[in-house]
Write a protein that holds these residues in place. Structure first.
Motif, short mmCIF file in Angstrom:
data_model
loop_
_atom_site.label_atom_id
_atom_site.label_comp_id
_atom_site.label_asym_id
_atom_site.label_seq_id
_atom_site.Cartn_x
_atom_site.Cartn_y
_atom_site.Cartn_z
N ALA A 1 49.06 7.63 -78.37
CA ALA A 1 47.78 7.95 -77.67
C ALA A 1 46.70 8.47 -78.55
N TYR A 2 47.20 9.69 -79.19
CA TYR A 2 45.99 10.41 -80.05
C TYR A 2 45.54 9.62 -81.22
N GLU A 3 46.64 8.95 -81.90
CA GLU A 3 46.01 8.17 -82.86
C GLU A 3 45.05 7.30 -82.76
N LYS A 4 45.41 6.58 -81.28
CA LYS A 4 44.32 5.70 -80.92
C LYS A 4 42.94 6.00 -80.61
N LEU A 5 43.03 7.43 -79.87
CA LEU A 5 41.81 7.92 -79.63
C LEU A 5 40.99 8.28 -81.00
N ILE A 6 41.86 8.93 -81.98
CA ILE A 6 41.25 9.33 -83.35
C ILE A 6 40.52 8.06 -84.02
N HIS A 7 41.37 7.09 -83.78
CA HIS A 7 40.89 5.64 -84.45
C HIS A 7 39.54 5.20 -83.74
N ASP A 8 39.68 5.32 -82.51
CA ASP A 8 38.40 4.88 -81.57
C ASP A 8 37.35 5.56 -82.07
N VAL A 9 37.43 7.03 -82.21
CA VAL A 9 36.39 7.66 -82.85
C VAL A 9 35.80 7.26 -83.98
N ILE A 10 36.73 7.23 -85.04
CA ILE A 10 36.19 6.89 -86.36
C ILE A 10 35.48 5.45 -86.27
N GLN A 11 35.89 4.55 -85.25
CA GLN A 11 35.41 3.29 -85.13
C GLN A 11 34.01 3.10 -84.41
N GLY A 12 33.69 4.45 -83.60
CA GLY A 12 32.47 4.48 -82.99
C GLY A 12 32.68 3.88 -81.64
#
Length: 73
Positions: A7-18
């Protein structure tokens, strides 16, 4: 089949992708505080209602069953 991100990896990825669909906007946070802060403050007063005590591991206080039964459920 590749590894699924946690879950946290997915959130960090979403932040990076905007991607912002999993996050709350600042105005939504402010509105939430505007609505709930008066309630929270009232619960901190000496005259605030206290929860009914009940034994650990039970369904809850008898008053909860009385409330449910009184509403026809």
């Amino acid at each position: 089949v590749g590894r699924l991100p946690d879950a946290y990896e997915k959130l960090i990825h979403d932040v990076i992708q905007g991607e912002s669909h999993n996050f709350v906007r600042a105005d939504e946070v402010e509105e939430g505080w505007r609505i709930f802060e008066p309630l929270l403050q009232s619960l901190e007063t000496p005259s605030a209602p206290h929860p009914f005590p009940y034994a650990q591991g039970t369904r809850g206080p008898p008053e909860a069953d009385e409330l449910i039964n009184g509403t026809g459920y």
